[in-house]
Motif scaffolding. Sequence first.
Motif, short mmCIF file in Angstrom:
data_model
loop_
_atom_site.label_atom_id
_atom_site.label_comp_id
_atom_site.label_asym_id
_atom_site.label_seq_id
_atom_site.Cartn_x
_atom_site.Cartn_y
_atom_site.Cartn_z
N ASP A 268 19.79 -24.31 0.62
CA ASP A 268 19.60 -24.61 -0.80
C ASP A 268 18.23 -25.26 -0.99
O ASP A 268 18.09 -26.48 -0.90
N SER B 255 18.01 -28.14 -3.70
CA SER B 255 18.72 -29.35 -3.27
C SER B 255 17.94 -30.07 -2.16
O SER B 255 17.90 -31.31 -2.11
N SER C 254 15.21 -32.18 -3.65
CA SER C 254 15.78 -33.41 -4.23
C SER C 254 16.02 -34.45 -3.15
O SER C 254 15.72 -35.64 -3.33
N GLU C 255 16.56 -34.00 -2.02
CA GLU C 255 16.80 -34.92 -0.90
C GLU C 255 15.48 -35.45 -0.33
O GLU C 255 15.36 -36.65 -0.02
#
Length: 699
Positions: free
Chosen positions: A82, A85, A88-89
């Motif tokens: 992903d 995602s 974002s992490e």
Amino acid sequence: MSQSSPSTVYVASLEGDTGKSTVALGMLQMLSATTPRVGVFRPITRSNDGRDYILELLVEYCTADIDYEQAAGVTYEQVHADPDSAISEIVMRFHEVAKVCDAVVIVGSDYTDVAGPSELRYNARIAVNLGAPVLLVLRGAGRSPEQVAQVARVCEAELELEHTRAAAVIVNRCDPERLEDVRAAMGVLDCPSWTLPEVPLLTAPTMSELCQAIDGTVYSGDPELLQREALSVMVGGMTAEHILERLTEGVAVIAPGDRSDVLLSLVNAHEAQGFPSLSGIIMNGGLLPNPAIARLMEGLKPKLPILTTHLGTFDTASAAADTRGRVSLSSIRKIDTALALMEQRVEARRLLELIEVPVPSVVTPQMFEYQLVERARADPRRIVLPEGDDDRILRAASRVLQRKIAKLTILGDEATVRARAAELGLDIEAAEVLDPRTSELRAEFAAEFARLRAHKGMTVERAREVMTDISYFGTMMVHRGIADGMVSGAAHTTAHTIRPSFEIIKTEPGVSTVSSVFLMCLADRVLAYGDCAVVPDPTAEQLADIAISSARTADQFGIDPRVAMLSYSTGESGSGADVDKVRTATELVHERAAQLPVEGPIQYDAAIEPTVASAKLPNSEVAGRATVFIFPDLNTGNNTYKAVQRSAGAVAIGPVLQGLNKPVNDLSRGALVADIVNTVAITAIQAQAQQRPRATQEG
């Protein structure tokens, strides 16, 4: 707390094998020289072999308080699963690191698990999300200058698609003979660019890495030499004499264990003068030497690493050829080479301006050490290192020469010194090596020493014997101006190092006491502590000497001297012989150096802590702001510097000897290579300071 937005730089590339870790390591050093807390962050870590060895290396060179886990973002698997995602992490983890840093070097992905131009775009997306300017690293190897420029244009387009651009470009691994051609071709870009040459050492595997690659075992040799790089690999399939003709410096030779003639020739060639120093022998095919030959080889006690492997010749050669060396924590020579490359080829000040690094208000130990090196490099001096038979001295010499900190003369048997350096994989080619026993200078030095010590009954004949001693010979080099300073003591006592200085160099005008200071690098400032190493129980007159010399030394190293004459009592509150001695010494300093800010007697807490100072000595210009601390005796000084070093985590540089006519400095016998390098830099700076006024007068 750190500022909310630390300075950042994102080191990215279009492809693998660019030597990005060399650039990242150099960036860390540049930032550590100017910024208190420097961290590293790796948005995407290598996931194919456990821990990311590049990140492990870079974390060790950080000055911020972060560990490996904090510095790691996500894995390639998370990116594949992903991509949004994962970003974002990455952003979340980065801001946790940013909270404790003043600057962060962000190191992009390595193209080990995924390849293709899209990976640069993904790195660009990360850079935009982290608000970091991109430092683009390109590979020059195998490309013409025009092709490099074309690749740079492609990268610019990729970055623009993600709404970012390169703040600067570094073209690494260029043909050394075409560096300026590449730089000229890069002039078509809108941003600054620099070029770094291809250095085979940086990609050469160590014998330890080769051993792992061939699934081998160590048959014999010095374990320390397993860290030497194999600059090339040769299959020894011909007769011994033809192999000997083809040997080159740092070569690893593959030969079957039953080729007794070849093995014995290689072992002896490695030790013999006039032959290159080998990095090792690989005995392939699972064969071991005949027992009689094995006994003979054992009797020769070869330090050369000899490996064995069950693989055949072709497979052994293929595995060795495919092994790429890593710049890892154990690769000290590679690290030194990488740092020197960046120092000498990239304009640090210009690059730091591009990533908007603020001017710091504090001085950290790393910043101070870097400033020492920079000052020494600005006006190189010749330093003599008498202990050429010590591996630490040779390692330090290699680093000093590589970073152009000083010119060096090493004392010892030239053949032995150079052979051992080659065996360790060190480059000391630029050093002069002199043997006191055979040097033409010995007779001249003996005559001079006999003249200086005639009042003690010294004869020329006895002086000739004395001049075979490395400390006396080195000191005489300094006295005669052949060297500007001396650093010794790694393998000898303090007395053995400095006694010749008392007899030959003597004290500088106006000073009758030779003493020392430690430069104490705390988390945010540098202080001078004197005397912690030389004078056991100084008189008031000696204390005054120590204070004036220490203030002068502090000033030489950029510390604004404000002198605290320490005692167990502050001001007029105490009495007794010990306090009176300090009070008298303070009065003598006032008389002899009227412009020097000095306070005494004063307690340590009142000298360093403003709140205590305001209560005990409210009108003092030194109390609460002292930078030079003079201890009443050696017992107090030595224990205090060690307590501060251990309890406060301070870096203690020294002892720095002071009061001599010319600089001589003593090492502790437990000195590390970094300690020796720092001491050489300090000695060079002292020589600069002592010689500059004379040059002015002569001019």
